[in-house]
Design an enzyme around this catalytic site. Sequence first.
Site, PDB file in Angstrom:
ATOM      1  N   ASP A   1      11.164 -67.543  -8.085  1.00 36.75           N
ATOM      2  CA  ASP A   1      12.393 -67.120  -8.768  1.00 36.75           C
ATOM      3  C   ASP A   1      12.491 -67.908 -10.075  1.00 36.75           C
ATOM      4  O   ASP A   1      12.821 -69.098 -10.058  1.00 36.75           O
ATOM      5  CB  ASP A   1      13.630 -67.409  -7.906  1.00 36.75           C
ATOM      6  CG  ASP A   1      13.757 -66.500  -6.691  1.00 36.75           C
ATOM      7  OD1 ASP A   1      12.755 -65.868  -6.312  1.00 36.75           O
ATOM      8  OD2 ASP A   1      14.858 -66.445  -6.110  1.00 36.75           O
TER       9      ASP A   1
ATOM     10  N   LYS B   1      17.437 -60.891 -10.779  1.00 35.19           N
ATOM     11  CA  LYS B   1      18.350 -61.675  -9.954  1.00 35.19           C
ATOM     12  C   LYS B   1      19.551 -62.078 -10.801  1.00 35.19           C
ATOM     13  O   LYS B   1      19.400 -62.456 -11.959  1.00 35.19           O
ATOM     14  CB  LYS B   1      17.602 -62.890  -9.412  1.00 35.19           C
ATOM     15  CG  LYS B   1      18.423 -63.857  -8.586  1.00 35.19           C
ATOM     16  CD  LYS B   1      17.530 -64.984  -8.069  1.00 35.19           C
ATOM     17  CE  LYS B   1      18.342 -66.118  -7.469  1.00 35.19           C
ATOM     18  NZ  LYS B   1      17.488 -67.236  -7.012  1.00 35.19           N
TER      19      LYS B   1
ATOM     20  N   LYS C   1      18.260 -58.857  -6.707  1.00 33.71           N
ATOM     21  CA  LYS C   1      18.723 -59.940  -5.838  1.00 33.71           C
ATOM     22  C   LYS C   1      20.059 -60.453  -6.357  1.00 33.71           C
ATOM     23  O   LYS C   1      20.185 -60.803  -7.525  1.00 33.71           O
ATOM     24  CB  LYS C   1      17.701 -61.078  -5.783  1.00 33.71           C
ATOM     25  CG  LYS C   1      18.167 -62.273  -4.941  1.00 33.71           C
ATOM     26  CD  LYS C   1      17.083 -63.336  -4.834  1.00 33.71           C
ATOM     27  CE  LYS C   1      17.596 -64.589  -4.141  1.00 33.71           C
ATOM     28  NZ  LYS C   1      16.539 -65.619  -3.984  1.00 33.71           N
TER      29      LYS C   1
END
Length: 215
Positions: free
Chosen positions: A89, A153, A182
């Site tokens: 991430d 995300k 996400k």
Amino acid sequence: MNLAKYIDHTILAQDATKVDVDKIIAEAKEYNFASVVVNPYWVAYVADKLKGTGINTVTVIGFPLGANTTATKVFEANEALKNGADEIDMVLNVGELKAGNNDAVYHDIKEVVTAGHNLGKKVKVIIETCLLTDDEKVLACELCKKAQADFVKTSTGFSKAGAKVEDVALMKRTVGNDLEVKASGGIHSKEDALAMIEAGASRLGASSGVKIMNS
């Protein structure tokens, strides 16, 4: 719906100890969450503890500001992957995005995505929605799509605010079926989680995974 498999069970606190990390690992095993998310220091330890469970080890890159050099992010990603990370991430360069330096932002994302994909691993890009206008959120998602990231995300959870349903919906409309979304930051209940999923999230980053499952 298997709600547990939407949850990336997260511990990124600066003062997290091995005892804290072990607690998260045990909870992830008990509830069979999608993954455990830790800072890079803990990747090798967590990957070893999760071996054979089917639960992924996830780490963060360029965290939480996204202002490291691209070379630093790539090195950090490669080391994490070597240590057993299943997913990365990364935080995009928010300042360069807001300045309109799209090529720099794209290159930064693409280099980390390439590092992940070279080893068959997924890369999520944190765009930090609370710092962006809607137009900038759309631009960030488009650059992530161009760079062939796997997810966009919402948040690090370390800035002004976390995930919002309307941001998740906007991101999903922008990336369509090319990328997943996400939602992370501020998800504390089953109601919160289901609202994010309804808006288009296929993964939820939360330190409150157990609370979500029991609410």
